[in-house]
Write a protein that holds these residues in place. Structure first.
Motif, PDB file in Angstrom:
ATOM      1  N   LEU A 112       0.889  -1.379  -0.387  1.00 38.56           N
ATOM      2  CA  LEU A 112       0.655  -0.391   0.183  1.00 38.56           C
ATOM      3  C   LEU A 112       0.615   1.118  -0.160  1.00 38.56           C
ATOM      4  O   LEU A 112       0.892   2.192  -0.234  1.00 38.56           O
ATOM      5  CB  LEU A 112      -1.086   0.120   0.758  1.00 38.56           C
ATOM      6  CG  LEU A 112      -1.960  -1.570   0.960  1.00 38.56           C
ATOM      7  CD1 LEU A 112      -3.084  -1.348   2.324  1.00 38.56           C
ATOM      8  CD2 LEU A 112      -3.223  -1.156   0.558  1.00 38.56           C
ATOM      9  N   LEU A 113       1.735   1.891   0.783  1.00 42.46           N
ATOM     10  CA  LEU A 113       2.878   2.453   1.105  1.00 42.46           C
ATOM     11  C   LEU A 113       3.399   2.914  -0.026  1.00 42.46           C
ATOM     12  O   LEU A 113       3.852   3.486  -1.131  1.00 42.46           O
ATOM     13  CB  LEU A 113       3.086   2.790   1.763  1.00 42.46           C
ATOM     14  CG  LEU A 113       2.783   2.625   3.258  1.00 42.46           C
ATOM     15  CD1 LEU A 113       3.945   1.965   4.582  1.00 42.46           C
ATOM     16  CD2 LEU A 113       2.624   3.866   3.592  1.00 42.46           C
ATOM     17  N   SER A 114       3.977   1.724  -0.874  1.00 43.07           N
ATOM     18  CA  SER A 114       5.018   1.757  -2.062  1.00 43.07           C
ATOM     19  C   SER A 114       3.982   2.322  -3.400  1.00 43.07           C
ATOM     20  O   SER A 114       4.596   3.232  -4.080  1.00 43.07           O
ATOM     21  CB  SER A 114       5.544   0.686  -2.395  1.00 43.07           C
ATOM     22  OG  SER A 114       6.161  -0.118  -1.826  1.00 43.07           O
ATOM     23  N   ALA A 174       2.042   9.962   2.352  1.00 40.99           N
ATOM     24  CA  ALA A 174       1.215   8.760   2.484  1.00 40.99           C
ATOM     25  C   ALA A 174       1.425   7.805   3.804  1.00 40.99           C
ATOM     26  O   ALA A 174      -0.662   7.979   4.251  1.00 40.99           O
ATOM     27  CB  ALA A 174       2.085   7.938   1.680  1.00 40.99           C
ATOM     28  N   ALA A 175       1.347   7.929   4.769  1.00 40.65           N
ATOM     29  CA  ALA A 175       0.717   6.826   5.721  1.00 40.65           C
ATOM     30  C   ALA A 175      -0.535   7.367   6.976  1.00 40.65           C
ATOM     31  O   ALA A 175      -0.749   7.148   6.918  1.00 40.65           O
ATOM     32  CB  ALA A 175       2.143   6.529   6.340  1.00 40.65           C
ATOM     33  N   ARG A 176       0.496   9.065   6.274  1.00 42.83           N
ATOM     34  CA  ARG A 176      -0.987   9.786   7.400  1.00 42.83           C
ATOM     35  C   ARG A 176      -2.595   9.800   6.504  1.00 42.83           C
ATOM     36  O   ARG A 176      -3.091  10.211   7.311  1.00 42.83           O
ATOM     37  CB  ARG A 176      -0.607  11.009   7.588  1.00 42.83           C
ATOM     38  CG  ARG A 176       0.447  11.358   8.492  1.00 42.83           C
ATOM     39  CD  ARG A 176       1.556  12.577   9.482  1.00 42.83           C
ATOM     40  NE  ARG A 176       1.918  12.436  10.888  1.00 42.83           N
ATOM     41  CZ  ARG A 176       2.515  13.364  10.705  1.00 42.83           C
ATOM     42  NH1 ARG A 176       3.325  14.449   9.850  1.00 42.83           N
ATOM     43  NH2 ARG A 176       3.078  13.262  11.538  1.00 42.83           N
ATOM     44  N   ARG A 177      -1.844   9.520   5.237  1.00 42.38           N
ATOM     45  CA  ARG A 177      -3.430   9.944   4.901  1.00 42.38           C
ATOM     46  C   ARG A 177      -4.382   8.546   4.700  1.00 42.38           C
ATOM     47  O   ARG A 177      -4.087   7.307   3.527  1.00 42.38           O
ATOM     48  CB  ARG A 177      -3.114   9.745   3.052  1.00 42.38           C
ATOM     49  CG  ARG A 177      -2.565  11.611   2.536  1.00 42.38           C
ATOM     50  CD  ARG A 177      -2.889  11.666   1.152  1.00 42.38           C
ATOM     51  NE  ARG A 177      -1.897  10.434   0.010  1.00 42.38           N
ATOM     52  CZ  ARG A 177      -0.970  10.943   0.115  1.00 42.38           C
ATOM     53  NH1 ARG A 177      -0.403  11.719  -0.124  1.00 42.38           N
ATOM     54  NH2 ARG A 177      -0.317  10.470  -0.481  1.00 42.38           N
ATOM     55  N   PRO A 178      -5.632   8.690   4.989  1.00 39.45           N
ATOM     56  CA  PRO A 178      -6.651   7.949   5.514  1.00 39.45           C
ATOM     57  C   PRO A 178      -6.321   6.403   4.082  1.00 39.45           C
ATOM     58  O   PRO A 178      -7.287   5.334   4.064  1.00 39.45           O
ATOM     59  CB  PRO A 178      -7.503   8.161   5.952  1.00 39.45           C
ATOM     60  CG  PRO A 178      -7.245   9.153   6.808  1.00 39.45           C
ATOM     61  CD  PRO A 178      -6.108   9.706   5.873  1.00 39.45           C
ATOM     62  N   ALA A 179      -6.609   7.118   3.213  1.00 41.48           N
ATOM     63  CA  ALA A 179      -6.841   6.406   1.828  1.00 41.48           C
ATOM     64  C   ALA A 179      -6.010   5.705   1.438  1.00 41.48           C
ATOM     65  O   ALA A 179      -5.994   5.139   0.416  1.00 41.48           O
ATOM     66  CB  ALA A 179      -6.929   7.360   1.077  1.00 41.48           C
ATOM     67  N   THR A 180      -4.365   6.421   1.688  1.00 44.10           N
ATOM     68  CA  THR A 180      -3.631   4.929   1.167  1.00 44.10           C
ATOM     69  C   THR A 180      -3.618   3.977   1.952  1.00 44.10           C
ATOM     70  O   THR A 180      -3.104   2.089   1.421  1.00 44.10           O
ATOM     71  CB  THR A 180      -1.847   5.642   2.319  1.00 44.10           C
ATOM     72  OG1 THR A 180      -1.819   6.401   1.445  1.00 44.10           O
ATOM     73  CG2 THR A 180      -1.100   4.966   1.664  1.00 44.10           C
ATOM     74  N   TRP A 181      -4.222   3.245   3.081  1.00 49.14           N
ATOM     75  CA  TRP A 181      -4.769   2.158   3.600  1.00 49.14           C
ATOM     76  C   TRP A 181      -6.417   1.581   3.403  1.00 49.14           C
ATOM     77  O   TRP A 181      -6.469   0.712   3.462  1.00 49.14           O
ATOM     78  CB  TRP A 181      -4.922   1.995   5.402  1.00 49.14           C
ATOM     79  CG  TRP A 181      -3.076   3.518   5.745  1.00 49.14           C
ATOM     80  CD1 TRP A 181      -2.812   4.499   5.620  1.00 49.14           C
ATOM     81  CD2 TRP A 181      -2.371   2.239   5.762  1.00 49.14           C
ATOM     82  NE1 TRP A 181      -1.877   5.021   5.928  1.00 49.14           N
ATOM     83  CE2 TRP A 181      -1.212   3.490   6.439  1.00 49.14           C
ATOM     84  CE3 TRP A 181      -1.448   1.356   5.401  1.00 49.14           C
ATOM     85  CZ2 TRP A 181      -0.022   3.239   6.478  1.00 49.14           C
ATOM     86  CZ3 TRP A 181      -0.495   0.292   5.871  1.00 49.14           C
ATOM     87  CH2 TRP A 181       0.639   1.928   5.968  1.00 49.14           C
TER      88      TRP A 181
END
Length: 183
Positions: A112-114, A174-181
């Motif tokens: 997800l982070l990549s 990116a990790a702080r954006r809920p959409a990333t997860w």
């Protein structure tokens, strides 16, 4: 409502585990690990109870810093005897799937982070036992680390740097954006 405290005391006296007991113990373990992580310092970012996907899954702690990205899976096993031998963890003689689950969380977070940052983001899974009477690590798993709560902050801080400041900033954003997860 008036009967609840009596049942609670009776259940405790008889050694009966109520469904909420496991959840409460897990939450307490996560809080204790969070206390250690709060002392990492300003170059580290820690996200707690990160919701992943749409089915109610979460990652206890996502830790991002100069040494990389780590998903921490807190496991509260009060007064237990824990033995680690590679991919196998036994708690009071009972095999647990902690390594498998931690590996899955790390791989999912890496994917997800990549995707969110557009470059490979390796993620290290970490199982963090809390409250155990004994932790015997005979052999660490190949791709997951087992580190007790009292040592987790020092273990993370002692990892060698792998990110530039720009890379780390992009991954943290990116990790702080809920959409990333959500993926």
């Amino acid at each position: 409502m008036a009967g609840r405290p009596v049942r609670s005391v009776l259940a405790r006296l008889l050694g009966v585990r109520r469904p909420e007991h496991s959840w409460q113990a897990g939450a307490r373990g996560e809080e204790l690990v969070a206390g250690q992580l709060a002392r990492l310092g300003p170059s580290w970012t820690v996200l707690h109870s990160v919701p992943v996907g749409s089915r109610g899954s979460d990652i206890d702690h996502v830790v991002l810093g100069p040494a990389g990205v780590f998903t921490l899976n807190s496991k509260h096993h009060r007064d237990a005897r824990i033995r680690v031998d590679g991919d196998r963890i036994w708690v009071n003689g009972q095999y647990q799937h902690h390594v498998r689950n931690s590996r899955h969380e790390a791989m999912r977070a890496a994917r997800l982070l990549s995707a969110a940052v557009g470059f490979p983001v390796p993620v290290q899974g970490v199982v963090v036992p809390v409250g155990a009477a004994a932790l015997d690590v005979r052999r660490q798993p190949a791709d997951v680390q087992v580190v007790n709560r009292a040592r987790v902050r020092r273990w993370l801080a002692g990892r060698p740097p792998v990110w530039s400041a720009e890379q780390l900033a992009a991954v943290v954003q990116a990790a702080r954006r809920p959409a990333t997860w959500l993926g």
